[in-house]
Design an enzyme around this catalytic site. Structure first.
Site, PDB file in Angstrom:
ATOM      1  N   TYR A 296       0.364  -2.064  -6.502  1.00  9.16           N
ATOM      2  CA  TYR A 296       0.142  -0.903  -6.484  1.00  9.16           C
ATOM      3  C   TYR A 296       1.435   0.084  -6.067  1.00  9.16           C
ATOM      4  O   TYR A 296       1.728   0.229  -5.214  1.00  9.16           O
ATOM      5  CB  TYR A 296      -0.788  -0.813  -5.173  1.00  9.16           C
ATOM      6  CG  TYR A 296      -2.123  -1.517  -5.296  1.00  9.16           C
ATOM      7  CD1 TYR A 296      -3.192  -0.775  -5.553  1.00  9.16           C
ATOM      8  CD2 TYR A 296      -2.131  -2.871  -5.077  1.00  9.16           C
ATOM      9  CE1 TYR A 296      -4.236  -1.563  -5.639  1.00  9.16           C
ATOM     10  CE2 TYR A 296      -3.384  -3.515  -5.064  1.00  9.16           C
ATOM     11  CZ  TYR A 296      -4.423  -2.846  -5.855  1.00  9.16           C
ATOM     12  OH  TYR A 296      -5.678  -3.529  -5.600  1.00  9.16           O
TER      13      TYR A 296
ATOM     14  N   ARG B 198       5.145   3.889   1.337  1.00 12.64           N
ATOM     15  CA  ARG B 198       5.610   2.501   1.898  1.00 12.64           C
ATOM     16  C   ARG B 198       7.079   3.139   2.641  1.00 12.64           C
ATOM     17  O   ARG B 198       7.457   2.550   3.639  1.00 12.64           O
ATOM     18  CB  ARG B 198       5.677   1.540   1.015  1.00 12.64           C
ATOM     19  CG  ARG B 198       4.417   1.018   0.731  1.00 12.64           C
ATOM     20  CD  ARG B 198       4.488  -0.464  -0.028  1.00 12.64           C
ATOM     21  NE  ARG B 198       4.741   0.024  -1.581  1.00 12.64           N
ATOM     22  CZ  ARG B 198       3.855  -0.201  -2.498  1.00 12.64           C
ATOM     23  NH1 ARG B 198       2.675  -0.611  -2.136  1.00 12.64           N
ATOM     24  NH2 ARG B 198       4.122   0.123  -3.722  1.00 12.64           N
TER      25      ARG B 198
ATOM     26  N   TYR C   8      -5.744  -4.490   4.560  1.00  8.81           N
ATOM     27  CA  TYR C   8      -5.871  -4.627   3.016  1.00  8.81           C
ATOM     28  C   TYR C   8      -4.176  -4.770   2.704  1.00  8.81           C
ATOM     29  O   TYR C   8      -3.956  -3.772   1.879  1.00  8.81           O
ATOM     30  CB  TYR C   8      -6.463  -3.353   2.783  1.00  8.81           C
ATOM     31  CG  TYR C   8      -7.745  -2.879   3.314  1.00  8.81           C
ATOM     32  CD1 TYR C   8      -9.004  -3.777   2.807  1.00  8.81           C
ATOM     33  CD2 TYR C   8      -7.782  -2.352   4.347  1.00  8.81           C
ATOM     34  CE1 TYR C   8     -10.050  -3.522   3.564  1.00  8.81           C
ATOM     35  CE2 TYR C   8      -9.019  -1.810   4.939  1.00  8.81           C
ATOM     36  CZ  TYR C   8     -10.255  -2.419   4.427  1.00  8.81           C
ATOM     37  OH  TYR C   8     -11.452  -2.386   4.982  1.00  8.81           O
TER      38      TYR C   8
ATOM     39  N   ASP D 171      -5.604  -9.705   4.761  1.00  6.32           N
ATOM     40  CA  ASP D 171      -6.379  -9.128   3.393  1.00  6.32           C
ATOM     41  C   ASP D 171      -7.195 -10.329   2.984  1.00  6.32           C
ATOM     42  O   ASP D 171      -7.022 -11.687   3.611  1.00  6.32           O
ATOM     43  CB  ASP D 171      -5.108  -9.383   2.432  1.00  6.32           C
ATOM     44  CG  ASP D 171      -5.613  -8.655   1.057  1.00  6.32           C
ATOM     45  OD1 ASP D 171      -5.318  -7.565   0.814  1.00  6.32           O
ATOM     46  OD2 ASP D 171      -6.518  -9.203   0.152  1.00  6.32           O
TER      47      ASP D 171
ATOM     48  N   ASP E 187      -5.523   0.714   4.078  1.00  5.51           N
ATOM     49  CA  ASP E 187      -5.296   0.835   2.711  1.00  5.51           C
ATOM     50  C   ASP E 187      -6.202   0.435   1.845  1.00  5.51           C
ATOM     51  O   ASP E 187      -6.141  -0.541   1.085  1.00  5.51           O
ATOM     52  CB  ASP E 187      -4.012   0.760   2.103  1.00  5.51           C
ATOM     53  CG  ASP E 187      -3.660   1.164   0.721  1.00  5.51           C
ATOM     54  OD1 ASP E 187      -4.449   1.952   0.156  1.00  5.51           O
ATOM     55  OD2 ASP E 187      -2.787   0.525  -0.210  1.00  5.51           O
TER      56      ASP E 187
ATOM     57  N   CYS F 123      -8.577   5.604  -1.808  1.00  5.11           N
ATOM     58  CA  CYS F 123      -8.335   5.787  -3.177  1.00  5.11           C
ATOM     59  C   CYS F 123      -9.615   5.930  -3.980  1.00  5.11           C
ATOM     60  O   CYS F 123      -9.737   5.781  -5.102  1.00  5.11           O
ATOM     61  CB  CYS F 123      -7.597   4.728  -3.680  1.00  5.11           C
ATOM     62  SG  CYS F 123      -8.291   3.100  -3.677  1.00  5.11           S
TER      63      CYS F 123
HETATM   64  N1  SAH Z   1      -1.576  -1.562   0.666  1.00  2.00           N
HETATM   65  C1  SAH Z   1      -1.469  -2.683  -0.384  1.00  2.00           C
HETATM   66  C2  SAH Z   1      -2.656  -2.346  -1.738  1.00  2.00           C
HETATM   67  C3  SAH Z   1      -4.083  -2.567  -1.135  1.00  2.00           C
HETATM   68  S1  SAH Z   1      -5.321  -2.756  -2.492  1.00  2.00           S
HETATM   69  C4  SAH Z   1      -0.036  -2.075  -1.282  1.00  2.00           C
HETATM   70  O1  SAH Z   1       0.719  -1.366  -0.556  1.00  2.00           O
HETATM   71  O2  SAH Z   1       0.193  -2.871  -2.076  1.00  2.00           O
HETATM   72  C5  SAH Z   1      -6.436  -3.307  -1.388  1.00  2.00           C
HETATM   73  C6  SAH Z   1      -6.498  -4.603  -1.020  1.00  2.00           C
HETATM   74  O3  SAH Z   1      -7.735  -5.040  -0.218  1.00  2.00           O
HETATM   75  C7  SAH Z   1      -6.541  -5.807  -2.023  1.00  2.00           C
HETATM   76  O4  SAH Z   1      -5.321  -6.722  -1.696  1.00  2.00           O
HETATM   77  C8  SAH Z   1      -7.595  -6.711  -1.578  1.00  2.00           C
HETATM   78  O5  SAH Z   1      -7.577  -8.241  -1.894  1.00  2.00           O
HETATM   79  C9  SAH Z   1      -8.170  -6.448  -0.249  1.00  2.00           C
HETATM   80  N2  SAH Z   1      -9.582  -6.360   0.234  1.00  2.00           N
HETATM   81  C10 SAH Z   1     -10.627  -5.947  -0.224  1.00  2.00           C
HETATM   82  N3  SAH Z   1     -11.635  -5.861   0.448  1.00  2.00           N
HETATM   83  C11 SAH Z   1     -11.149  -6.530   1.500  1.00  2.00           C
HETATM   84  C12 SAH Z   1     -11.964  -6.782   2.845  1.00  2.00           C
HETATM   85  N4  SAH Z   1     -12.996  -6.605   3.009  1.00  2.00           N
HETATM   86  N5  SAH Z   1     -11.305  -7.307   3.750  1.00  2.00           N
HETATM   87  C13 SAH Z   1      -9.824  -7.451   3.719  1.00  2.00           C
HETATM   88  N6  SAH Z   1      -9.100  -7.209   2.594  1.00  2.00           N
HETATM   89  C14 SAH Z   1      -9.919  -6.791   1.196  1.00  2.00           C
END
Ligand code: SAH
Length: 394
Positions: free
Chosen positions: A199, A206, A225, A247, A297, A337
């Site tokens: 991402y 970040r 997430y 996650d 996120d 997003c």
């Molecule tokens: N913040 C991260 C990007 C997040 S993308 C970065 O900086 O790289 C969103 C993430 O949410 C993904 O990794 C996906 O696996 C996770 N995800 C999706 N639904 C979810 C849920 N219900 N509970 C926990 N994680 C989840």
């Protein structure tokens, strides 16, 4: 050359250089998948050259609004060079960056990210699919890179009548790579990672987070997430001593663990939770946990405006729980997003969450995607990532 004629009055959007022609705007004409067509107004005047997509609601995506321009290899060479030259001017603090961001770079349906010396691309529409080999060759020639991985394994291709596809398109080798973002090393896998591997759009958020964690002396951090732990590593860089990452993807958490080690941070400072975030937030509240900083996120809850209602409730819920879990004075970075939820609506949702939680918060900064994911003035749909950095005041 095939011609598409629009209904009377439907020319305004292209005249304003918005690149999409919807099925309902077309009076007559057609073409093959990805074929270049001339789009004309009702009176026969030229509007655009575009790629026809017989299966899609977005029936034509405009390549050019210049009648004299030819859509050929030289056209793609010019557009790709323009996109890549823009990035060279942006002083991006990473060797991982978005080189082509679809419509915003005049190349609808094309995403190209660079991870060190590897390119990772998505061909998302009939037009870019048709020109795929030309685009791949021009990309390698312009960047001087030999390896290009294709990650066209995404659902939106179905809307274009295209099958998912993934694999090396040029060159080959290991798909496990690393980039150095704001001085932090982050491993990723172009074959197995989400999107094209990482991402990149959150790069500068970040970094801001690392700076705020230090500035506000946040020690206990909850990264929801977390994916491969980009915000977790940033928190550690900012001096956090107790970082919990949540996650629902086991492989992402494994990569996150390695990312902490790659940067020489103490694994004992980290807790990895493979769980649903909503459930984890509820359990944390029940157990009386507290945090100095929280990141939310989530994935796209609302792919389009039609999903906005349900998504709004889901966003509100996690934001309410997070605001409650935050210690007084604590920092919340909260994102959406979803293309179907604009910055104004997101602000309202978070305000509602604050009311329900009985929490006052001040906006420290409004956040968006990094500048290598540009939005053009003609194409507001390109604006997808919005966020708020909040400080809990009471
Ligand atoms: N913040 C991260 C990007 C997040 S993308 C970065 O900086 O790289 C969103 C993430 O949410 C993904 O990794 C996906 O696996 C996770 N995800 C999706 N639904 C979810 C849920 N219900 N509970 C926990 N994680 C989840």
């Amino acid at each position: 050359m095939k011609t598409i004629t629009l209904r009377d009055g439907k020319e305004r959007s292209l005249q304003r250089r918005h690149p999409w022609v919807f099925q309902g705007s077309i009076a007559r004409g057609g073409g093959d998948a990805g074929e270049t067509v001339r789009v004309e107004a009702h009176d026969g005047s030229f509007l655009a050259w575009g790629a026809f997509s017989p299966a899609s609601q977005i029936r034509v995506r405009a390549w050019s609004f210049d009648e004299a321009e030819r859509i050929d290899e030289a056209f793609f060479d010019r557009r790709l060079r323009r996109a890549i030259a823009l990035r060279a001017r942006l002083a991006i603090a990473s060797d991982g960056m978005r080189l082509v961001h679809g419509e915003a770079d005049g190349l609808p349906g094309l995403i190209v990210d660079r991870y060190g010396d590897v390119l990772s691309a998505q061909f998302l529409a009939a037009g870019t699919e048709r020109w795929r080999a030309v685009i791949a060759d021009r990309l390698c020639a312009i960047t001087g890179l030999a390896r290009l991985y294709e990650r066209s394994d995404v659902g939106v291709r179905g809307l274009e009548g295209l099958e998912p596809r993934a694999g090396w398109l040029r060159g080959d080798g290991a798909t496990e790579l690393s980039i150095t973002e704001h001085g932090r090393v982050l491993g990723l896998d172009v074959a197995k990672g989400h999107k094209t591997g990482y991402y990149l759009d959150q790069r500068d958020n970040r970094q801001r987070f690392a700076q705020w964690v230090r500035q506000f002396g946040c020690r206990r951090v909850l990264n929801c997430y977390s994916y491969t732990g980009g915000f977790s590593v940033a928190a550690l860089a900012g001096g956090a001593t107790d970082v919990t990452s949540v996650d629902s993807s086991g492989p992402a958490l494994e990569q996150a663990r390695r990312n902490v080690e790659r940067n020489g941070f103490d694994p004992a400072a980290c807790t990895w939770v493979d769980a649903d975030v909503n459930q984890h937030l509820r359990a944390s509240l029940e157990s009386g946990a507290g945090f100095d900083a929280i990141v939310l996120d989530p994935p796209k809850f609302a792919p389009s405006a039609a999903h906005a209602d349900r998504a709004s409730r889901a966003y509100k819920d996690i934001n309410r729980l997070a605001l409650k879990l935050l210690a007084p004075g604590g920092l919340l970075l909260t994102f959406s997003c979803s293309g179907g939820i604009d910055a104004g609506l997101f602000h309202k949702i978070v305000a509602g969450a604050g009311l329900d939680a009985g929490v006052d918060a001040a906006i420290l900064q409004r956040l968006e995607s990094a500048c290598d994911h540009p939005t053009t003035i003609e194409f507001p749909e390109g604006e997808y990532l919005k966020g708020l950095a909040l400080l809990k005041t009471a």
